[in-house]
Scaffold this active site. Structure first.
Site, mmCIF file in Angstrom:
data_model
loop_
_atom_site.group_PDB
_atom_site.id
_atom_site.type_symbol
_atom_site.label_atom_id
_atom_site.label_comp_id
_atom_site.label_asym_id
_atom_site.label_seq_id
_atom_site.Cartn_x
_atom_site.Cartn_y
_atom_site.Cartn_z
ATOM 1 N N CYS A 182 0.836 -1.208 0.000
ATOM 2 C CA CYS A 182 0.000 0.000 0.000
ATOM 3 C C CYS A 182 0.874 1.263 0.000
ATOM 4 O O CYS A 182 1.424 1.610 -1.037
ATOM 5 C CB CYS A 182 -0.995 -0.044 1.145
ATOM 6 S SG CYS A 182 -2.423 0.992 0.819
ATOM 7 N N HIS A 233 -3.575 -4.795 0.106
ATOM 8 C CA HIS A 233 -2.945 -5.407 1.284
ATOM 9 C C HIS A 233 -3.039 -6.929 1.175
ATOM 10 O O HIS A 233 -4.003 -7.518 1.685
ATOM 11 C CB HIS A 233 -3.669 -4.957 2.561
ATOM 12 C CG HIS A 233 -3.455 -3.524 2.914
ATOM 13 N ND1 HIS A 233 -2.415 -3.107 3.714
ATOM 14 C CD2 HIS A 233 -4.144 -2.410 2.565
ATOM 15 C CE1 HIS A 233 -2.470 -1.787 3.855
ATOM 16 N NE2 HIS A 233 -3.516 -1.338 3.166
ATOM 17 N N GLU A 280 -1.583 -9.079 2.826
ATOM 18 C CA GLU A 280 -1.499 -9.717 4.149
ATOM 19 C C GLU A 280 -2.862 -10.119 4.708
ATOM 20 O O GLU A 280 -2.961 -11.053 5.500
ATOM 21 C CB GLU A 280 -0.764 -8.799 5.141
ATOM 22 C CG GLU A 280 -1.475 -7.500 5.537
ATOM 23 C CD GLU A 280 -1.135 -6.308 4.647
ATOM 24 O OE1 GLU A 280 -0.780 -6.530 3.477
ATOM 25 O OE2 GLU A 280 -1.266 -5.150 5.112
#
Ligand code: GLN
Length: 543
Positions: free
Chosen positions: A386, A514, A516
């Site tokens: 990001c 993102h 993750e």
């Protein structure tokens, strides 16, 4: 019919209620049931998007774009399931709904009262989530600690549900048993008081999860049993562990799954924690360590640590490492150091790979850009997330494309805005319309063949979660590409750039989204796997 399990905390916060809830979910799933989980945050904030991560930890984002508590991330990781907006409740949301219904005459002229209308709204939300998921079990974690004024109405909802469905509600208390140094003995009294507080709210725990440094001994279990009115078998030891992924396995040592099922008069359909146990064995017996650096701005923390603010990034690194049977050693690197003493940047060489994660505001940004440049030039594996991607683009624009004043308009008004706001975001900011208005949730992305992104994802279309206002400005796209930046992922509908990378480098990949948030212990995220693979390679070359 859904079975409801309420989970609340006693004695103090921060003892792992979220991971406990997630672990119970994993256990019930491993026994063949459909499970969903819901977090209740007793804040008046409508969502976590406006909460400072220093005070509240990471803001997790669901695929349908809700900014929520980090525990929802824990549920997703343990259950290996995507959750939605409805899986997150705040006091703010509940009141907002009740007030707007009242304004629409939805209560037909009745006096609308805190009790019962607020708990009834909570109950209707819990039931809706359960029905939408056709869940056998709905886990409801009540934030805060019993005895607090703030979560009383949620405990009241639990009490009312138990009254409505006596056979279908189980209450779990997660308590803490301290071992004060000067006494050297585990004390049960705080747990006894927590149970008393719960009793005052009209509730009795069916199960007590006893968090402590070590497992409970027999005298302690006996004492809690007598004073808290609960069978010894329903007191589950939850000692400190090295890895949170060990927790479901530990709970099962005390037979937690079957104890819960028994309360509902049910039996396990199967029993299969094998994959999970295998993962725990790998995590507990790594064959080596890889050093990963996370470059961010240092912030003094309030209730939460830096780790809490980036929990999904850390977990994603761990998941990818477990694929290679190694453990990460993660260091937090303060980017402002590189601004003050430029020579210290050389410390980046010590690491197998560097991550620049998401963030807001301009403090420490120039140091992060320096770190990214160092990784690009010195071929250190780099993953930008990001803000990390936006800064990688700024670095490339400045140092390779020679646009001296390249920057994001988030940080400088008089710059060449290679990172800039889209028109609708400009309007949001002008109107101070901050809550829930970022580009949020999952968007599609088309991957360019032959790129590193392609090599790792191994597919043409992916979908990843977002949380940002600024974008790569497409006005600069051709120039960046001409100078060697590869736009390896683009949103096919809006043409916004989602992934950038460079060739001639072991791994230099940065994403506007993102990744993750979608990494799971048993299904590590492909980009993190690709990054860790190259990080391992680099450390081996060095040794
Ligand atoms: N501050 C940047 C933006 O709003 C990046 C946000 C982030 O890293 N999540 O676009």
């Amino acid at each position: 019919m859904t079975h409801y399990i309420f989970i609340a905390g006693g004695v103090m916060s921060g003892i792992g209620k979220g991971v406990t809830t997630a672990s119970i979910g994993r256990i019930l799933k491993s026994k063949g049931f459909r499970v969903t989980a819901l977090k209740i945050d007793p804040y008046v904030n409508v969502d976590a998007g406006t909460m400072n991560p220093k005070e509240h930890g990471e803001v997790f984002v669901t695929e349908d774009g809700t900014e929520c508590d980090q525990d929802v991330g824990n549920y997703e990781r343990f259950l290996d399931q995507n959750l939605k907006t409805v899986n997150y409740i705040t006091t703010g949301r509940v009141y907002q709904a009740v007030i707007s219904r009242e304004r629409n005459l939805g209560y037909g002229g009745k006096c609308v009262e805190v009790v019962p209308h607020i708990p009834l709204e909570v109950i209707s939300r819990i039931k809706k989530v359960s029905a939408a998921n056709k869940a056998d079990f709905c886990l409801i974690e009540i934030g805060g600690t019993v005895g607090e004024y703030q979560n009383l109405l949620f405990l009241e909802a639990a009490r009312m549900m138990k009254l409505q469905h006596p056979k279908n509600v189980v209450f779990v208390l997660v308590s803490y048993l301290p071992i004060p140094k000067m006494i050297g003995e585990m004390k049960t009294k705080p747990t006894q008081y927590a149970v008393r507080s719960l009793n005052m709210a009209g509730l009795q725990p069916d199960i007590i999860i006893a968090r402590a440094q070590v497992p409970l001994d027999v005298p302690r279990k006996k004492k809690i049993s007598i004073f808290c009115n609960i069978s010894e078998k329903d007191i589950i030891s939850a000692p400190d562990v090295k890895s949170i992924y060990e927790i479901p396995v530990n709970f099962e040592k005390d037979n937690l799954g079957n104890r819960i099922l028994k309360k509902f008069g049910m039996k396990a359909k199967r029993d299969d924690l094998r994959d999970w146990k295998k993962l725990v064995r790998i995590i507990k017996n790594p064959t080596g360590t890889i050093k990963i650096g996370i470059v961010g701005k240092y912030f003094k923390t309030g209730k939460f640590t830096l780790m809490d603010s980036y929990i999904s990034v850390i977990e994603a690194v761990k998941h990818a490492c477990s694929k290679y049977k190694i453990q990460p050693s993660i260091s937090w690197l303060d980017s402002e150091t590189y601004e003050k003493s430029p020579n210290s940047i050389k410390e980046l060489n010590k690491f197998g790979g560097i991550i620049v994660p998401g963030g807001f505001g301009n403090r420490g940004v120039e140091g992060k850009i320096k770190a990214i440049r160092y990784c690009r030039v010195n071929k250190i594996p780099f993953l930008g997330l990001c803000l990390g991607m936006q800064l990688a683009v700024i670095e490339f624009a400045r140092n390779v494309c020679k646009i001296k004043s390249a920057n994001s308009t988030e940080f400088s008004k008089n710059c060449q805005g290679v990172i800039d706001l889209m028109p609708e975001q400009k309007k949001n900011l002008e109107k101070k319309n901050y809550g829930g208005t970022m580009r949020l949730g999952s968007y599609k992305c088309k991957i360019k063949k032959g790129t590193k992104a392609w090599k790792n994802y191994k597919k043409e279309y992916i979908s990843e979660r977002h949380r940002h206002r600024y974008e790569l400005n497409n006005k600069f796209k051709t120039l960046l590409e001409r100078k060697g930046m590869i736009m390896s992922g683009v949103n096919p509908e809006t043409n916004l750039v989602e992934i950038v990378e460079i060739s001639n480098h072991p791994f230099f990949v940065a994403t506007q989204f993102h990744p993750e948030f979608q990494s799971r212990p048993l299904r590590p995220h492909p980009l993190f796997v690709g990054f860790i693979k190259q990080a391992i390679k680099k450390s081996r070359q060095k040794n």
